[in-house]
Design a protein around this motif. Structure first.
Motif, PDB file in Angstrom:
ATOM      1  N   PHE E  45       0.858  -1.176   0.000  1.00 27.78           N
ATOM      2  CA  PHE E  45       0.000   0.000   0.000  1.00 27.78           C
ATOM      3  C   PHE E  45       0.888   1.218   0.000  1.00 27.78           C
ATOM      4  CE2 PHE E  45      -2.151  -3.145   2.873  1.00 27.78           C
ATOM      5  CZ  PHE E  45      -2.913  -3.698   1.864  1.00 27.78           C
ATOM      6  N   ARG E 144     -12.235   3.307 -18.291  1.00 26.97           N
ATOM      7  CA  ARG E 144     -13.436   4.108 -18.110  1.00 26.97           C
ATOM      8  C   ARG E 144     -14.055   4.495 -19.444  1.00 26.97           C
ATOM      9  NH1 ARG E 144     -11.589   8.682 -13.768  1.00 26.97           N
ATOM     10  NH2 ARG E 144     -11.343   7.320 -11.941  1.00 26.97           N
ATOM     11  N   LEU E 315       4.079   1.564  -6.402  1.00 29.80           N
ATOM     12  CA  LEU E 315       2.749   2.043  -6.769  1.00 29.80           C
ATOM     13  C   LEU E 315       1.673   1.079  -6.269  1.00 29.80           C
ATOM     14  CD1 LEU E 315       3.510   3.126 -10.408  1.00 29.80           C
ATOM     15  CD2 LEU E 315       3.039   4.626  -8.475  1.00 29.80           C
ATOM     16  N   PRO E 316       0.554   1.609  -5.791  1.00 24.72           N
ATOM     17  CA  PRO E 316      -0.522   0.760  -5.272  1.00 24.72           C
ATOM     18  C   PRO E 316      -1.375   0.203  -6.415  1.00 24.72           C
ATOM     19  CG  PRO E 316      -1.119   3.054  -5.019  1.00 24.72           C
ATOM     20  CD  PRO E 316       0.226   3.031  -5.672  1.00 24.72           C
ATOM     21  N   LYS E 319      -4.664  -1.598  -5.623  1.00 24.53           N
ATOM     22  CA  LYS E 319      -5.739  -0.661  -5.266  1.00 24.53           C
ATOM     23  C   LYS E 319      -6.305   0.016  -6.513  1.00 24.53           C
ATOM     24  CE  LYS E 319      -8.205   1.682  -2.413  1.00 24.53           C
ATOM     25  NZ  LYS E 319      -9.191   1.009  -1.577  1.00 24.53           N
ATOM     26  N   ILE E 320      -5.414   0.417  -7.441  1.00 25.82           N
ATOM     27  CA  ILE E 320      -5.880   1.063  -8.666  1.00 25.82           C
ATOM     28  C   ILE E 320      -6.766   0.105  -9.448  1.00 25.82           C
ATOM     29  CG2 ILE E 320      -5.150   2.059 -10.876  1.00 25.82           C
ATOM     30  CD1 ILE E 320      -2.620   3.065  -9.530  1.00 25.82           C
ATOM     31  N   GLU E 322      -8.572  -2.243  -8.285  1.00 27.60           N
ATOM     32  CA  GLU E 322      -9.882  -2.336  -7.610  1.00 27.60           C
ATOM     33  C   GLU E 322     -10.759  -1.122  -7.950  1.00 27.60           C
ATOM     34  OE1 GLU E 322      -8.936  -2.784  -3.483  1.00 27.60           O
ATOM     35  OE2 GLU E 322      -7.969  -4.729  -3.841  1.00 27.60           O
ATOM     36  N   ASN E 323     -10.113   0.074  -7.990  1.00 29.38           N
ATOM     37  CA  ASN E 323     -10.867   1.275  -8.365  1.00 29.38           C
ATOM     38  C   ASN E 323     -11.423   1.164  -9.782  1.00 29.38           C
ATOM     39  OD1 ASN E 323     -10.421   2.421  -5.913  1.00 29.38           O
ATOM     40  ND2 ASN E 323      -8.909   3.912  -6.598  1.00 29.38           N
ATOM     41  N   LYS E 326     -14.517  -0.906  -9.660  1.00 28.00           N
ATOM     42  CA  LYS E 326     -15.646  -0.162  -9.094  1.00 28.00           C
ATOM     43  C   LYS E 326     -16.238   0.797 -10.114  1.00 28.00           C
ATOM     44  CE  LYS E 326     -14.532   2.399  -5.651  1.00 28.00           C
ATOM     45  NZ  LYS E 326     -13.766   2.435  -4.400  1.00 28.00           N
ATOM     46  N   HIS E 327     -15.374   1.538 -10.791  1.00 26.77           N
ATOM     47  CA  HIS E 327     -15.876   2.564 -11.709  1.00 26.77           C
ATOM     48  C   HIS E 327     -16.480   1.963 -12.966  1.00 26.77           C
ATOM     49  CE1 HIS E 327     -13.153   5.500  -9.459  1.00 26.77           C
ATOM     50  NE2 HIS E 327     -14.401   5.794  -9.192  1.00 26.77           N
ATOM     51  N   GLU E 330     -19.841   0.682 -12.142  1.00 29.51           N
ATOM     52  CA  GLU E 330     -20.761   1.802 -11.940  1.00 29.51           C
ATOM     53  C   GLU E 330     -21.324   2.279 -13.270  1.00 29.51           C
ATOM     54  OE1 GLU E 330     -19.125   4.632  -8.961  1.00 29.51           O
ATOM     55  OE2 GLU E 330     -19.740   6.124 -10.444  1.00 29.51           O
TER      56      GLU E 330
END
Lengths: 332, 332, 332, 332, 332
Positions: E45, E144, E315-316, E319-320, E322-323, E326-327, E330
């Motif tokens: 992290f 995205r 670099l995480p 986490k990126i 996972e983002n 999520k996006h 969405e």
């Protein structure tokens, strides 16, 4: 450093040492409070100035001036240097030939490294700031170009009105998104829960624009060739949003930040030991000035590094988004 | 610095101090007037020169030369150094062993920082200047390419004449837009009112070009494939305009500008204190020369930073826009 | 500097001063003549060398070597240093404790600034040179790609022959265009008249290529999809031409060029004053060597800055354009 | 330097001077032979290492280590310094106050310039190396993307097999092309004849790929939209080849290369004159170490500058082309 | 260095020398073990921190802090300096006039080179880290944008669900691919066998996406114009994967890495010889501090250089990814 002094059998008043420790913490807290206080004005406007007006620059101390922010710390450094000078010159009356007086060789050698590091820091911070400015410049350009293209393609007043509303709203939503604290914390692990309750707003606006354009394409209002032409601008919105998030949520690696601060601290704190021999009490303003220069560079870099905050030097993104609105409405 | 002198019980003629203060302000104002005077010629032409002709460079002092601009300030620095020398050497007759003579250690240490900072400043200013030149180079290329493409696509003399007029007019409108003072102030908040009374003129021209091309597309004079090919040039016009505005209205962050000027001022002002011990009155030309070097770098950077003004080194955008006109008319 | 000497009541032979002035001009003119002479060979070929062969590098003095170009100036600097040494050591017999001997502190302080400035100069000059090389590399790539694409699209031998002739001719016309003196002066105002009598030749060739491709498109020899694919290469020709013109007609801002030359001159000219005290007549080779290093960097930067001239280090664009011809003919 | 010694009436054994001359040539030849010997291994693999394993780095001397390459030259520098020390300290018994002992001021002043120049050299060499790596990375990406796209477009096993063979062959032909000595000499004039007997092989492969794709387009296997999509990858192959050739055949300008080598040589050669006074025979390891540092930086830069050779640090392009083959075959 | 001491007939206890050798190896091993231990936490992290909180930076020693990692080595350097000081000052009782005391001139001269080299190292390491961050930023943007486009094009819930699953899976597969040790070793020759047993997983996912899009294109769900628009995002996935692999498997050239480490080692190891004369036992903290600064810069650069590992500053990417999930969910 202080242990070494002890080993060589000089008496250091214990109280002095602990006083330094306590006072340092206290002053550092004050400095922080000061600088936080300075950044509480929620609307940020770029400082307006004429780069050729030297007098103002030299004699006016703007609210965001590092001189003002560093005053408490500079007073402390002055007192500390006085203390060191008093101990070495009057309490122990060390002679000029004491080995301690040669400690300046270390400072002149490491002076290179610290200067180069601070310039590296300055460069990377400025690059982020300038990249942020370029991204918002691109947002301006793409909003204008999209509006210009749609203004000649769309004959229907209703369709044009739709874009007159949604194009500038992307910029204004992005302002809110970037000044939102949570955006800067996206990449930290323990913050999952809070982010979840709202959707990614810029994406919602981008989807609205895409939706309308593809609807018009299906209704044959926009031809295939025009769709290809419009694509680059719409696509760029999401790219710009992502790049701004990147600058916002990824500061310079922790190690560099911590190392530079530690380095400045130890460098300035050991400076008086040698300087008081050659400079006497003149060492007080000298050490203060060296501290002012080094700490200013680090402070400015910290402020510039995240160009989407509320500091005085941050980018006027609110103003830029208002300009986008004005120009898009003028065109469509 | 002066307080320190007081504390150590030397008598400083009060008049001397206040004289310095007043004189500084006076000379600084003069310098400003001088440099403003130098930039009042409204048409700016790039200085023509042969980079290999050293004699001219060394012995001629061009109007825009920093040497000429700095003369009043250099005279003041000379007098100031003389004053400091007189006080230290003759009035108080300080000995060579006075601690003040060692103050040069500070200057040699900070000399590195100030050099690196000025080179950072030079680099960023030059980068903006060169980016400005690249943008106008791109405008030349895209105007030419658009003219070349349209010259082979359009058979109708009337249509070609339309573009023969509008393509070069984008460049000439952009010159007016960029040399307009308000453009540089777009991002300051208190200036909303004035900007509102005129529209964004480059956008109006861009819209005219877009309009004509889409009309021709609807009339099937331009095919869909040709529309895609023409798009990149037309689109680039607005991008170039936006990027020039960005350079124009976003100077280097206020903090750096203020910090560098403060740093140079304090650095040069404390320089004579130590130098008069080792150099005597030779310190006068030495301090003047050091000041000349440091201030020149900052002055040149200030001039270069905004390449769209009227300074002698600014880009000859008027001339470039005339060349665009000539070449577009030759092609179409 | 010399006035200062007068003020302090030493006798300087007037003849010496004026002799220096005249001799400087004379030698500077000689140097210029020399360096111009060196660049009279009209065809420029990149110097062929093996970067790992140190002996040749160190002991051979190539025609374009800065050592050869600087010889007259170095002899002058040597004589000047001898003169300064003679005056200070033997004519006036100044003691070692004379304040003048400490003037070297200025040189060591400004040594940073001059080094950093010269590296800035070197960097920007090299960047232009390398950008020029990249542009010609792109011209090679785009010529090849265009030829490759047309070779598989066009079945008609006649059409292929047309492009076999025109594609390489763009590169060779560009060579002529860039080595034409007027191209470098496009942005100076007083030269309007001469440029007007010939048209912009690269644009004429680009128009021929565009014309043929759009003719073939209208004859349905080239489909719309193929037109889009061919567009990027043809378009790039004009972009490359414009970018080369930009490098050619926009040297580094006049202010920097003038400032760096003035700085080197005053720096080297004041160097002997302090050095003769500590080095005696050994100061002669030392000052010559320092001058050689500083002036070489500036001289090389001047040469590299405009990569499309006839200097020994300029890009072999004639050779590159011949290679383009060979490869295009091989493919088509 | 040596003439100066003569003029000041010290006796220098003539034999010593000529011995130095001969010995220098001899050792320099040896050094060259050594370093050439080191690069005779025709297959080059990137040196495999763990950047965190300091012990290996410090105590192991890898074949490509500059320490090993410089050993003969370092021995010579050691003997030379001993010779200078013997002459100055024992033969002529110069006193510590001799002006020669102050010659170190020159070295400390020029130390800045030489450091900055070497870092400039290091930066440009590294940039070329990294650009070469990026180009080969792009070749990997484009080969993969082209294979992925064709794998879903082409249904015919025969067509897919064609590309399975030709796509990786572009990379392997490019390896041969870049490691071919003639490629590096393309821009030298006197080498026309040899290059003529073979065609430009990468172009031949690119033509085969283009030919097949346009054939399939005419057979309607590939639609117009797909042709546009496939174009960017095929086109990039020729761009990458051209960019690699550019790096290969355009070393850093001859002037810089020659100047840096001359500078290092004279700098190190004059170093012992002053150092033996303050360091005695300890000057021997000191001068050797300074030489090792400066020459290493230049040596490494030379090696890195052309990343497509056989040096130990060159890019493993053979291995990359094998990986391309493996991945393309996996996909198609 | 030590041999030189022997030659000049001082007695050095043999045991001392071998003790240094053994102890060095032992401590270096310990250091390694420590730093490896620090990087065993498999999930990485990004360190969360407030760049304006100086107290924490200065007084807290984070697990990844170079201060903690270097402690064993710093203790060793301290003891080593004590040993040298004891030998020179007490065992042999060398006088202050001993030539050895002037060895610091070498350190001040080379101090410049080492500083510049470390800043070069810092710059290149940071550039890789920041390029890695940009690539992952581009992956976020393209995921995205692809999701946004598909969400308005696809009406069929089933098709949308397909992409809802596969788009985020590209990012998560890429995380696994990059943290896989074999990926970093792709370019070493002796590792062929192991890599062969699994396919290149990111390519498999990219193929799935391509396959679905071309299927939909053939089913006329996606038109030709839309295919062109979707192409850039899909294509970028493979480009990003390739660029990340490039950063991962190509560290800075071995020569630089080895040279910098050797240089730091010899520099610090020879530092006490001269310093003990002027600083006495104060040399101990001074040498430790110099070592801490130089080694920290190299250590941090090593950590940053490969941004896809498990170090605290990496670099995480988990986490990126996972983002992204999520996006995308969405939007689609």
């Amino acid at each position: 450093m202080l242990e070494v002094l002890n080993n060589t059998n000089y008496v250091i008043p214990k109280a002095f040492i602990s006083a330094i420790g306590n006072f340092t913490s206290f002053i550092l807290h004050m400095t922080l409070t000061f600088s936080n206080f300075g950044s509480q004005n929620i609307y940020c406007f770029m400082v307006q100035y004429n780069p050729k007006d030297w007098i103002t620059f030299i004699f006016r101390f703007h609210k965001s001036d590092t001189f003002r922010k560093l005053i408490p710390m500079m007073i402390f450094i002055g007192l500390y240097t006085y203390g060191v000078g008093y101990l070495e010159l009057e309490f122990w009356q060390l002679s000029d030939k004491n080995h301690l007086s040669n400690i300046t060789v270390m400072h002149s050698m490491l002076g290179f490294v610290i200067s180069l590091l601070l310039v590296f820091r300055t460069n990377t911070a400025y690059d982020r700031w300038w990249e942020g400015r370029k991204l918002w410049g691109a947002l301006v350009n793409n909003s204008r170009n999209l509006a210009l293209k749609l203004s000649v393609i769309l004959k229907n007043e209703h369709d044009r009105f739709y874009f007159k509303r949604t194009i500038p709203s992307y910029a204004s939503i992005l302002v809110k998104h970037l000044t939102d604290k949570e955006t800067g914390l996206q990449l930290y692990d323990d913050l999952d829960l809070e982010i979840d309750h709202h959707k990614h707003r810029p994406n919602q606006v981008a989807k609205m624009i895409y939706q309308k354009i593809y609807d018009l394409y299906e209704q044959k209002v926009i031809t295939g060739d025009q769709l290809i032409i419009l694509n680059s601008e719409v696509q760029s919105f999401t790219d710009i949003c992502g790049a701004c998030e990147r600058i916002k949520n990824t500061p310079i690696p922790y190690s560099y930040s911590a190392f530079i601060k530690k380095f400045i601290f130890f460098y300035v704190m050991t400076l008086p030991f040698g300087y008081v021999f050659s400079l006497g009490y003149y060492a007080i303003p000298v050490v203060i000035f060296v501290f002012y220069v080094l700490a200013s560079l680090e402070l400015i870099a910290e402020e510039i590094e995240d160009p989407f905050g509320f500091d005085a030097n941050d980018l006027p993104i609110k103003k830029i988004s208002e300009n986008i609105k004005k120009h898009v409405e003028e065109v469509l």
